[in-house]
Enzyme design. Structure first.
Site, PDB file in Angstrom:
ATOM      1  N   SER A 130     -85.097 -24.173 -60.544  1.00 32.70           N
ATOM      2  CA  SER A 130     -85.468 -23.107 -59.609  1.00 32.70           C
ATOM      3  C   SER A 130     -84.687 -21.843 -59.923  1.00 32.70           C
ATOM      4  CB  SER A 130     -85.171 -23.549 -58.177  1.00 32.70           C
ATOM      5  OG  SER A 130     -85.758 -24.789 -57.916  1.00 32.70           O
ATOM      6  N   GLU A 156     -76.201 -31.774 -52.167  1.00 25.03           N
ATOM      7  CA  GLU A 156     -77.575 -31.277 -52.267  1.00 25.03           C
ATOM      8  C   GLU A 156     -78.470 -31.966 -51.244  1.00 25.03           C
ATOM      9  OE1 GLU A 156     -80.127 -32.466 -55.432  1.00 25.03           O
ATOM     10  OE2 GLU A 156     -81.088 -30.521 -55.548  1.00 25.03           O
ATOM     11  N   GLN A 200     -79.450 -24.801 -60.660  1.00 26.48           N
ATOM     12  CA  GLN A 200     -79.116 -26.193 -61.005  1.00 26.48           C
ATOM     13  C   GLN A 200     -79.880 -26.557 -62.268  1.00 26.48           C
ATOM     14  OE1 GLN A 200     -80.458 -28.606 -57.752  1.00 26.48           O
ATOM     15  NE2 GLN A 200     -80.150 -26.933 -56.331  1.00 26.48           N
ATOM     16  N   SER A 221     -82.288 -31.673 -64.041  1.00 22.51           N
ATOM     17  CA  SER A 221     -83.454 -32.478 -64.408  1.00 22.51           C
ATOM     18  C   SER A 221     -83.962 -32.120 -65.791  1.00 22.51           C
ATOM     19  CB  SER A 221     -84.604 -32.244 -63.417  1.00 22.51           C
ATOM     20  OG  SER A 221     -84.176 -32.417 -62.102  1.00 22.51           O
TER      21      SER A 221
HETATM   22  C1  LIG Z   1     -89.037 -27.875 -55.030  1.00 16.86           C
HETATM   23  C2  LIG Z   1     -88.257 -28.502 -56.141  1.00 16.86           C
HETATM   24  C3  LIG Z   1     -87.151 -27.866 -56.638  1.00 16.86           C
HETATM   25  C4  LIG Z   1     -86.427 -28.428 -57.684  1.00 16.86           C
HETATM   26  N1  LIG Z   1     -85.381 -27.718 -58.183  1.00 16.86           N
HETATM   27  C5  LIG Z   1     -84.682 -28.241 -59.207  1.00 16.86           C
HETATM   28  C6  LIG Z   1     -83.606 -27.485 -59.771  1.00 16.86           C
HETATM   29  O1  LIG Z   1     -83.346 -26.348 -59.388  1.00 16.86           O
HETATM   30  N2  LIG Z   1     -82.903 -28.029 -60.782  1.00 16.86           N
HETATM   31  C7  LIG Z   1     -83.175 -29.279 -61.264  1.00 16.86           C
HETATM   32  O2  LIG Z   1     -82.463 -29.727 -62.158  1.00 16.86           O
HETATM   33  N3  LIG Z   1     -84.212 -30.020 -60.765  1.00 16.86           N
HETATM   34  C8  LIG Z   1     -84.968 -29.515 -59.751  1.00 16.86           C
HETATM   35  N4  LIG Z   1     -86.027 -30.238 -59.239  1.00 16.86           N
HETATM   36  C9  LIG Z   1     -86.388 -31.516 -59.868  1.00 16.86           C
HETATM   37  C10 LIG Z   1     -86.145 -32.739 -59.007  1.00 16.86           C
HETATM   38  O3  LIG Z   1     -84.760 -32.995 -58.850  1.00 16.86           O
HETATM   39  C11 LIG Z   1     -86.869 -33.917 -59.680  1.00 16.86           C
HETATM   40  O4  LIG Z   1     -88.250 -33.587 -59.713  1.00 16.86           O
HETATM   41  C12 LIG Z   1     -86.679 -35.198 -58.924  1.00 16.86           C
HETATM   42  O5  LIG Z   1     -85.343 -35.649 -59.033  1.00 16.86           O
HETATM   43  C13 LIG Z   1     -87.629 -36.305 -59.438  1.00 16.86           C
HETATM   44  O6  LIG Z   1     -87.529 -36.461 -60.813  1.00 16.86           O
HETATM   45  P1  LIG Z   1     -88.826 -36.465 -61.734  1.00 16.86           P
HETATM   46  O7  LIG Z   1     -89.648 -35.269 -61.393  1.00 16.86           O
HETATM   47  O8  LIG Z   1     -88.377 -36.627 -63.141  1.00 16.86           O
HETATM   48  O9  LIG Z   1     -89.669 -37.744 -61.284  1.00 16.86           O
HETATM   49  P2  LIG Z   1     -89.450 -39.226 -61.775  1.00 16.86           P
HETATM   50  O10 LIG Z   1     -88.004 -39.563 -61.697  1.00 16.86           O
HETATM   51  O11 LIG Z   1     -90.133 -39.392 -63.070  1.00 16.86           O
HETATM   52  O12 LIG Z   1     -90.207 -40.035 -60.649  1.00 16.86           O
HETATM   53  C14 LIG Z   1     -91.623 -40.221 -60.646  1.00 16.86           C
HETATM   54  C15 LIG Z   1     -91.958 -41.166 -59.489  1.00 16.86           C
HETATM   55  O13 LIG Z   1     -91.339 -42.453 -59.694  1.00 16.86           O
HETATM   56  C16 LIG Z   1     -90.520 -42.803 -58.600  1.00 16.86           C
HETATM   57  N5  LIG Z   1     -89.319 -43.491 -59.053  1.00 16.86           N
HETATM   58  C17 LIG Z   1     -88.543 -43.125 -60.111  1.00 16.86           C
HETATM   59  N6  LIG Z   1     -87.491 -43.980 -60.227  1.00 16.86           N
HETATM   60  C18 LIG Z   1     -87.609 -44.870 -59.210  1.00 16.86           C
HETATM   61  C19 LIG Z   1     -86.818 -45.998 -58.779  1.00 16.86           C
HETATM   62  N7  LIG Z   1     -85.706 -46.348 -59.432  1.00 16.86           N
HETATM   63  N8  LIG Z   1     -87.234 -46.696 -57.693  1.00 16.86           N
HETATM   64  C20 LIG Z   1     -88.365 -46.335 -57.025  1.00 16.86           C
HETATM   65  N9  LIG Z   1     -89.159 -45.281 -57.380  1.00 16.86           N
HETATM   66  C21 LIG Z   1     -88.781 -44.569 -58.457  1.00 16.86           C
HETATM   67  C22 LIG Z   1     -90.140 -41.461 -57.962  1.00 16.86           C
HETATM   68  O14 LIG Z   1     -89.789 -41.630 -56.617  1.00 16.86           O
HETATM   69  C23 LIG Z   1     -91.426 -40.655 -58.134  1.00 16.86           C
HETATM   70  O15 LIG Z   1     -92.344 -40.965 -57.133  1.00 16.86           O
HETATM   71  C24 LIG Z   1     -86.797 -29.686 -58.222  1.00 16.86           C
HETATM   72  C25 LIG Z   1     -87.932 -30.339 -57.718  1.00 16.86           C
HETATM   73  C26 LIG Z   1     -88.673 -29.761 -56.706  1.00 16.86           C
HETATM   74  C27 LIG Z   1     -89.894 -30.470 -56.200  1.00 16.86           C
END
Ligand SMILES: Cc1cc2nc3c(=O)[nH]c(=O)nc-3n(C[C@H](O)[C@H](O)[C@H](O)COP(=O)(O)OP(=O)(O)OC[C@H]3O[C@@H](n4cnc5c(N)ncnc54)[C@H](O)[C@@H]3O)c2cc1C
Length: 437
Positions: free
Chosen positions: A152, A235, A117, A120
């Site tokens: 991943s 997902e 995927q 992000s």
């Molecule tokens: C084990 C694992 C596997 C993954 N695998 C993939 C993959 O294969 N491909 C891929 O594309 N991505 C992958 N991801 C990424 C994952 O989808 C993102 O980390 C996730 O969507 C959060 O985005 P971010 O890290 O940018 O955090 P942010 O969006 O920056 O969030 C930071 C904090 O702010 C909070 N927050 C943000 N917006 C809001 C809101 N509107 N209201 C309330 N709280 C909010 C969040 O809850 C979080 O606590 C993976 C992540 C993990 C942990």
């Protein structure tokens, strides 16, 4: 590709008998894997809940589970699993062209192609529609520039499921397109990121004029958000342990971590936990540390058990309510907001298991590897934060429930009407080369 046989939605006993006969007559451990996968695809028994036209048998989830049980009873090898069959297949059924669907379904079901995927970005995770990876049309191809993160298994897969921006003059949800990009090409660089478990399953992926044929656009150009919504719903549901093969909690760490966890379990040949779910590892620890009579430990175990059972009953109710449209089969409409509830519960349960397991071990909980009472559990404990983030964070699931179940107002936002190029960019995004002014 099309499998023979008629659709038998609900005659579970007839399906069971037919599957038993199939495995009894066809399965032979001396056959090659490729030959066996081919037989599964052509017979429709590999993915029996899929549409008949696409290597399945159109079975109801209940009948498909009966067929799977028969396979397990004979010890026959299962079909290829992973992101392709669990996530890409339902997206192809919903949005793919017949040519595209046939091509990718054939490759994934024969075990010839794997997928990651690529959604992000450093500045677009929860706010996924804010992606800034750029796709520009060049005749029969699209040219991709930008970066993805937390991808991943990116280093080992054949294709990426990529969300990129194709139109900067419309509001952010309107200018996105979904691509299937070949990973092994000039212009795609994968850099691993090391996690606290010691694994490096995560990656950052850089695109510098990478190419995608126009035939590998999934859905319509600029309509990628509709495809992404299908993806996100499936997902989220993939974290639901009742929606998948495997025992309780077998899938809870998500695709990346689950793969690593299972590999780890296999390596732990000396632990009694080998090949078992984390629930039974926890049970072993309670016995090993003689905590089974402690009232607080018993209370915590009872809470875990009842939450898990309640979740199963809720999942069954949801499946029953969707059964009119093929239930929870990948060909049915995407799971709804209920998947957010299951994901939140799994995430909370996992943390509760971690906390109880570490508490039971006392100071031994700080040890790792061969010194730890159950190295498997320590690995699991270090993996648990993943579950509250991957596939949409807990806060985002709560937003879904608040807006779509409780009817709370959504946050006011100009983003739905303002062209993406006019939105204020974050400081980080504004300094990145290649971003539109
Ligand atoms: C084990 C694992 C596997 C993954 N695998 C993939 C993959 O294969 N491909 C891929 O594309 N991505 C992958 N991801 C990424 C994952 O989808 C993102 O980390 C996730 O969507 C959060 O985005 P971010 O890290 O940018 O955090 P942010 O969006 O920056 O969030 C930071 C904090 O702010 C909070 N927050 C943000 N917006 C809001 C809101 N509107 N209201 C309330 N709280 C909010 C969040 O809850 C979080 O606590 C993976 C992540 C993990 C942990």
């Amino acid at each position: 590709m099309a499998a023979g046989g008629t659709s038998q939605h609900d005659d579970v006993e007839a399906v069971r008998a037919e599957a038993r006969h199939f495995y009894a007559t066809q399965w032979d451990p001396d056959r090659t894997v490729a030959d066996w996968y081919d037989t599964l695809v052509r017979s429709g028994w590999g993915y029996p809940a899929w549409p008949i036209a696409w290597s399945g048998r159109g079975l109801s989830p209940r009948a498909a589970r009966a067929a799977r049980d028969e396979r397990r009873a004979t010890g026959a090898l299962g079909p290829p699993s992973g992101i392709g069959p669990t996530l890409l297949a339902p997206m192809l059924f919903a949005h793919g062209t017949p040519e595209q669907t046939g091509r990718f379904i054939e490759a994934m079901t024969l075990g010839n192609q794997t997928f990651a995927q690529m959604l992000s970005e450093p500045d677009a995770g929860s706010d996924l529609a804010g992606v800034r990876t750029r796709a520009e049309n060049d005749g029969d191809e699209w040219v991709i520039t930008g970066s993805k993160i937390w991808t991943s298994n990116a280093g080992s897969v054949d294709y990426g499921m990529l969300l990129a921006r194709t139109n900067w003059d419309v509001p952010k949800h309107a200018g996105l397109t979904f691509f299937l990009i070949h990973r092994d090409q000039p212009g795609v660089e994968v850099r691993p990121l090391r996690q606290m478990t010691g694994d490096a399953k995560f990656n950052q992926v850089f695109f510098d004029n990478a190419r995608v044929p126009a035939a590998d656009v999934l859905g319509d150009v600029d309509e990628g958000w509709a495809v992404t919504r299908t993806f996100l719903a499936h997902e989220k549901n993939s974290y639901n342990p009742d929606a998948h093969e495997g025992g309780p909690f077998g899938k809870v760490i998500g695709d990346m971590a689950a793969g690593a966890f299972i590999e780890h379990l296999k390596r732990q040949t000396t632990t009694s936990a080998q090949g078992r779910g984390i629930g039974s590892v926890l049970a072993d620890l309670v016995a090993q540390f003689d905590q089974g009579d402690d009232p607080l430990v018993r209370q915590a175990l009872a809470r875990l058990h009842t939450t898990r059972q309640t979740m199963t009953f809720t999942n069954q109710r949801v499946k029953a309510s969707r059964s009119g449209s093929g239930g929870a089969s990948p060909a049915a409409p995407a799971p709804g907001v209920e998947a957010a509830g299951s994901k939140l519960t799994v995430s909370a349960l996992t943390r509760a298991q971690r906390d109880l397991g570490l508490a039971v071990q006392g100071p031994y909980g700080m040890l790792t590897g061969d010194d730890a009472p159950a190295g498997t559990f320590q690995y699991f404990a270090l993996s648990t934060p993943a579950l509250s983030i991957a596939g949409g964070t807990d806060e985002i699931q709560r937003n879904h429930l608040g807006e779509r179940v409780l009817g709370l107002p959504s946050e006011p936002s100009p983003e739905r009407t303002v062209p993406f190029k006019d939105l204020p960019a974050s400081a980080a995004a504004a300094t990145r080369p290649g971003d539109p002014k």
